[in-house]
Design a protein around this motif. Structure first.
Motif, short mmCIF file in Angstrom:
data_model
loop_
_atom_site.label_atom_id
_atom_site.label_comp_id
_atom_site.label_asym_id
_atom_site.label_seq_id
_atom_site.Cartn_x
_atom_site.Cartn_y
_atom_site.Cartn_z
N HIS A 122 -85.08 22.76 29.79
CA HIS A 122 -85.40 24.00 30.51
C HIS A 122 -86.40 24.81 29.70
O HIS A 122 -86.29 24.92 28.47
CB HIS A 122 -84.12 24.82 30.74
CG HIS A 122 -84.38 26.15 31.35
ND1 HIS A 122 -84.97 26.30 32.58
CD2 HIS A 122 -84.12 27.41 30.90
CE1 HIS A 122 -85.08 27.59 32.87
NE2 HIS A 122 -84.56 28.28 31.87
N ARG A 123 -87.37 25.42 30.40
CA ARG A 123 -88.44 26.16 29.74
C ARG A 123 -88.48 27.60 30.20
O ARG A 123 -88.29 27.89 31.38
CB ARG A 123 -89.78 25.49 30.04
CG ARG A 123 -91.02 26.29 29.62
CD ARG A 123 -92.30 25.52 29.89
NE ARG A 123 -92.39 24.35 29.04
CZ ARG A 123 -93.44 23.52 29.03
NH1 ARG A 123 -94.45 23.72 29.82
NH2 ARG A 123 -93.44 22.47 28.21
N VAL A 124 -88.74 28.51 29.27
CA VAL A 124 -89.12 29.88 29.62
C VAL A 124 -90.47 30.14 28.96
O VAL A 124 -90.86 29.47 28.01
CB VAL A 124 -88.07 30.93 29.16
CG1 VAL A 124 -86.69 30.59 29.68
CG2 VAL A 124 -88.05 31.06 27.64
N GLU A 125 -91.19 31.12 29.50
CA GLU A 125 -92.51 31.40 28.94
C GLU A 125 -92.84 32.87 29.07
O GLU A 125 -92.18 33.62 29.80
CB GLU A 125 -93.58 30.55 29.63
CG GLU A 125 -93.66 30.73 31.14
CD GLU A 125 -94.69 29.80 31.75
OE1 GLU A 125 -95.87 30.20 31.82
OE2 GLU A 125 -94.32 28.69 32.17
N GLY A 126 -93.86 33.29 28.32
CA GLY A 126 -94.27 34.68 28.37
C GLY A 126 -95.18 35.00 27.19
O GLY A 126 -95.58 34.11 26.43
#
Length: 322
Positions: A192-196
């Protein structure tokens, strides 16, 4: 892959195509079956494949305030669809007016007049149109009038994740919220990936010898449960093993929930203002408040050691598979 935002972006000379419609949040392994079949069908018929999706999530318009946590933003979904061989992605702005389109009007305005569908590929529980009144059976019935065929693909695969429950975006969100990153990865087919964007935090990690990238995540992002995780931080195209902290930093009585990633063994990184991604491989431990600073530093050293071991093992095993 072509990317269109709204019906007006579709080229005027667009010919026949194979279409699949859905939110496809996460483009998980069930979604991949449907999208993959649409690509395959398009090649059989000698026409392009198109995925139709929506922004914002329909539930936010139909029931304001109910927007689900997102497993992937639209640009990430488009990347994943492109990897599956999709020729075009149409993102339809989901407005109150659009939500009132009858199933018949939806078929005519989107599938017939604009995309000239030759075939439509969907899952068995696909619903569309005002109050989700349109069904696969109705879609098939109108296909006889408008010269397209409908093929139904069973997307409900299952495995160990969620106790053997069928794979779905809802189940994946639940596993992410529980910190079960292995379960989420089984459904997604990847971590799972989050970005910002990296923003300035309290700088405590730097003072403690573990400088972290404080990631200001995108709105509605599905954030894992509070805790420490092993994973990767990717910046400027470079993927770095990382120890990742999610939570309010109870050691210093913090109140704001943050995602912070420490790039293991990297010195002098300046990531402020950069858009980065954080991939979660495995849960390491829960978030806690230690009696002394020395106890915290010892735990952080252990976190880094464990994260290095987990990411090294994962990369070694996947290099072998490749």
């Amino acid at each position: 892959m072509q990317r269109w935002r709204g019906l007006e972006d579709i080229p005027q000379d667009w010919g026949r195509s194979v279409v699949t419609i859905g939110s496809y949040d996460g483009v998980h392994r069930g979604h991949q079956l449907i999208i993959g079949r649409a690509v395959e069908k398009a090649r059989e018929l000698g026409v392009p494949s198109v995925v139709v999706t929506f922004d914002p999530h329909p539930s936010e318009v139909v029931r304001p305030g109910s927007h689900p946590p997102l497993l992937a933003p639209h640009h990430r979904r488009a990347e994943l669809m492109a990897e599956l061989g999709v020729d075009a992605c149409l993102i339809l702005p989901f407005t109150a007016d659009f939500s009132k389109l009858s199933p018949a009007d939806f078929i005519v305005k989107v599938l017939v007049d604009k995309l000239h569908a030759k075939a439509v590929i969907e899952g068995p529980n696909f619903r569309f149109g005002h109050k989700a009144a349109g069904t696969v059976e109705y879609l098939t019935e109108l296909g006889r009038t408008y010269d397209y065929e409908v093929e139904v693909v069973d997307l409900y695969v299952s495995g160990d994740a969620g106790g053997g429950a069928p794979f779905s975006s809802t189940l994946t969100r639940r596993l992410v919220a529980e910190g079960d990153m292995r379960g989420a990865a089984e459904i997604l087919g990847r971590p799972h990936r989050v970005e910002g964007v990296v923003v300035r935090g309290a700088q405590r990690g730097r003072e403690l010898g573990f400088p972290t990238a404080n990631v200001e995540t995108l709105p509605h992002t599905a954030i894992p449960a509070d805790g420490v995780y092993a994973g990767w931080l990717t910046a400027n195209g470079e993927r770095m093993p990382a120890a990742i902290s999610v939570g309010t930093n109870p050691q210093f009585d913090g109140t704001e929930r943050t995602v912070e990633a420490y790039a293991i063994d990297r010195v002098g990184l300046d990531l402020y203002g950069l858009h980065v991604t954080v991939d979660f491989l495995a849960y390491v431990r829960g978030m806690q408040k230690f009696d002394t600073l020395d106890d915290l530093l010892e735990a952080m050293s252990d976190d880094v050691k464990r994260s290095r071991e987990l990411t090294d093992t994962y990369d070694r095993e996947h290099r072998t598979e490749g």
